[in-house]
Design an enzyme around this catalytic site. Structure first.
Site, PDB file in Angstrom:
ATOM      1  CB  CYS A 406      -0.956  -0.143   1.205  1.00 25.50           C
ATOM      2  SG  CYS A 406      -2.446   1.342   1.021  1.00 25.50           S
ATOM      3  CG  HIS A 533      -3.460  -3.980   2.794  1.00 25.99           C
ATOM      4  ND1 HIS A 533      -2.570  -3.506   3.791  1.00 25.99           N
ATOM      5  CD2 HIS A 533      -3.959  -2.724   2.526  1.00 25.99           C
ATOM      6  CE1 HIS A 533      -2.553  -2.339   3.959  1.00 25.99           C
ATOM      7  NE2 HIS A 533      -3.440  -1.694   3.115  1.00 25.99           N
ATOM      8  CD  GLU A 535      -1.176  -6.801   4.769  1.00 24.46           C
ATOM      9  OE1 GLU A 535      -1.626  -5.780   5.324  1.00 24.46           O
ATOM     10  OE2 GLU A 535      -0.680  -6.854   3.583  1.00 24.46           O
TER      11      GLU A 535
END
Length: 609
Positions: A406, A533, A535
């Site tokens: 990001c 993102h 993750e």
């Protein structure tokens, strides 16, 4: 589980007493996993008593990271634990807040739904809470049709908190509403050991249970947090004074990593206690945790380190980057490496710090240079931005594997424009609204007047425009991917041709081709930035491809990984001998509280789990 031809929903409520940070989140997740291992379909609801509508506008220092769901919900980080433990997809409605409940009741009052009535906490707020739970519990979250079998509800905070009183009252009523045999209460409490005395003290738990009973809730199971396993005398005392059966007193003591917790619950027959309370003893089988136990043992055996510098703004609170840390762990274990995090405060790398506190600046740079890879995670605001730019520059020039997420991607673009294109004042309009070379700009659809829920949120599609790039290969050469987003600024599309001509490759874009999603430097061993993102969708045994690529590059395994990825779909990753799996624990070289459980299940040697 059938009543009148309709399946009855079963509920397991997890509450906490004595102090916060005991580990209700990991306990609830482990209970859910244990029930799932017995053949049940499980869903979760997290109740947060704060007045915010959601977690989106809160600082990470207040409540840890903001976890983003597929539907764009900005929720408590515990929902990330639930998704990772059971590999499910939750919705924003699986996170209840006081703000959501009051807003829904006030909206009904304005519409005239309560016409003629005085709208009160009881019954209107408490009824709204019960209706919400009953509605959301029936929504499938595992990709299958039909409602789940069990809903695990975690009540945030500590019993006795003023802000949680309406929820406690509602849950007390709810236990009668669903009827006996459909509701089980697990109370997580602390049994401390005072150094002066040297023995476990049960009085805090006794008082906590007494307070719980006075509010209309009776615990079926006591999950007692302690540093060491409770002996039988302590359990008998708790059973006697808390009026809980002896076999329902569970000892949740410190273990090497949290993968051991479901096995710990199983070994104490927690599932049998829950099934007895829910009248399920005759319809489920014994829990199958063979693979889970193998993963727990595997993660205890990792010794060869891979060191990652986390260059961020909130490095004093690792919970701010919890999902990033989990994703790094998933990838590290897949590469058979022990993860070591070098926490680097971005502002400590800056020139201003070098002048004011040269020792701090020197220590930060030494920590960065000692790392095998660099991660610049997402964030907001201009504090530490110049330090992040310096970190990206260091990684690019010294061929150190780099992953920017990001803001970390935007930082990489700004640094490249400054260093390679010679645009010394290149910047983001977030940090310099008047910059003459805006590399990053405010998205046109964003709101500058309302902060909550106005970003580009949730799952969005990214199309690969370069087929032979590292990111496309890591994703199994798919033509597109779906990843979760949370941003209000983007790379300026007007500057893309100039940047690409200078060697920066925007390999992934949105459906319009105008919004940059993935950036790579092809001449670099691994220099990747993602606007999304990754993750949030990393799972045990299925690490995020971009994190896997980072750790593989840092440990000299990227070439082998890319060869495996050619022509294959990125559905499971293995490196070295046998199949790699990924546990939910993490190593750290600093002794700080971690996870949604504030240091639960950690050892004193710096291993945090």
């Amino acid at each position: 589980m059938q009543k009148g031809g309709k399946k009855e929903m079963k509920y397991v409520l997890v509450t906490g007493g004595v102090v916060s940070g005991l580990g209700k989140g990991v306990t609830a997740s482990s209970i859910g996993l244990l029930l799932h291992a017995c053949g049940l379909r499980v869903t979760f609801i997290k109740i947060d008593p704060y007045l915010n509508t959601d977690a989106g506008t809160m600082s990470p220092f207040e409540h840890g990271e903001v976890y983003v769901l597929d539907d764009g919900g900005e929720v408590d980080l515990d929902l990330g634990n639930y998704e990772r433990f059971l590999n499910i997809k939750l919705t924003r409605d699986n996170n209840i807040t006081t703000g959501k409940i009051y807003q829904s009741v006030i909206d009904k009052e304005r519409r005239g739904d309560y016409l003629g009535s005085t709208v009160q906490v009881v019954p209107h707020i408490t009824d709204a809470i019960q209706d919400w739970i009953e509605r959301v519990a029936a929504i499938p979250v595992d990709g299958k049709e039909g409602p789940p079998d069990v809903c695990v509800i975690e009540l945030g905070g500590t019993i006795g908190d003023i802000e949680s009183m309406p929820f406690v009252e509602a849950l007390g009523q709810f236990s009668y509403r669903v009827g006996a045999g459909n509701f089980c209460l697990v109370h997580v409490s602390l049994v401390p050991v005072l150094n002066v005395v040297g023995e476990p003290k049960t009085k805090p738990t006794q008082h906590s249970v007494r307070g719980l009973r006075s509010l209309g809730l009776t615990p079926d199971i006591l999950a007692c947090r302690s540093t060491t396993e409770l002996d039988m005398n302590v359990k008998e005392k708790l059973s006697r004074f808390c009026h809980v059966p002896l076999q329902n007193i569970l000892s949740l003591y410190d273990v090497p990593n949290i993968w051991h917790i479901p096995s710990l619950l199983r070994d104490q027959k927690a599932h049998e206690a829950i099934f007895k309370a829910l009248n399920l003893l005759s319809v489920v089988h014994k829990p199958n945790l063979k693979e889970w136990t193998a993963m727990a043992k595997l993660c205890d055996m990792l010794h060869k380190p891979v060191r990652v510098a986390m260059v961020g703004k909130y490095t004093d609170l690792s919970d701010a980057y919890l999902s990033v840390l989990k994703a790094l762990l998933h990838a590290s274990v897949a590469c058979k490496r022990k993860l070591v995090i070098n926490w680097v405060s971005a502002s400590d790398l800056e020139v201003a710090t070098a002048i004011e506190s040269p020792d701090v600046n020197r220590a930060a740079w030494n920590s960065l240079k000692a790392a095998d890879a660099v991660v610049v995670p997402g964030g907001f605001g201009n504090r530490g931005v110049e330090g992040k730019i310096l970190a990206a520059k260091y990684a690019r020039e010294n061929k150190i594997p780099y992953l920017g997420i990001c803001l970390g991607m935007q930082i990489a673009v700004i640094e490249y424009a400054r260093s390679v294109l010679g645009l010394k004042n290149a910047n983001s309009t977030e940090f310099d609204p008047n910059t003459k070379n805006p590399c990053v700009i405010f998205m046109p659809e964003g709101s500058k007047t309302h902060m909550g829920g106005t970003m580009r949120l949730g799952s969005r599609r990214t199309y690969f425009h370069v087929t032979d790039c590292k990111s496309a290969q890591l994703y199994g050469n798919q033509s597109f991917i779906d990843e979760r987003h949370r941003h209000r600024y983007e790379v300026n599309p007007d500057m893309v041709p100039q940047l690409e001509e200078a060697g920066l490759s925007f390999t992934g874009k949105d459906e319009s081709g105008q919004r940059m999603e993935i950036v790579e430097l092809q001449s670099h061993p691994y220099f990747v930035g993602a606007q999304f993102h990754p993750e949030y969708k990393s799972r045990p045994g299925k690490p995020s491809p971009l994190f896997l690529g980072l750790i593989a590059a840092a440990s000299g395994q990227l070439d082998a990984l890319l060869k495996k990825s050619v022509g294959a779909k990125a559905n499971r990753y293995a490196i070295g001998k046998g199949m790699s799996v990924s546990p939910h624990f993490r190593y750290s070289n600093v002794n700080v509280a971690v996870g949604p459980f504030d240091g639960m299940y950690k050892t004193s040697n710096g291993l945090h789990v």
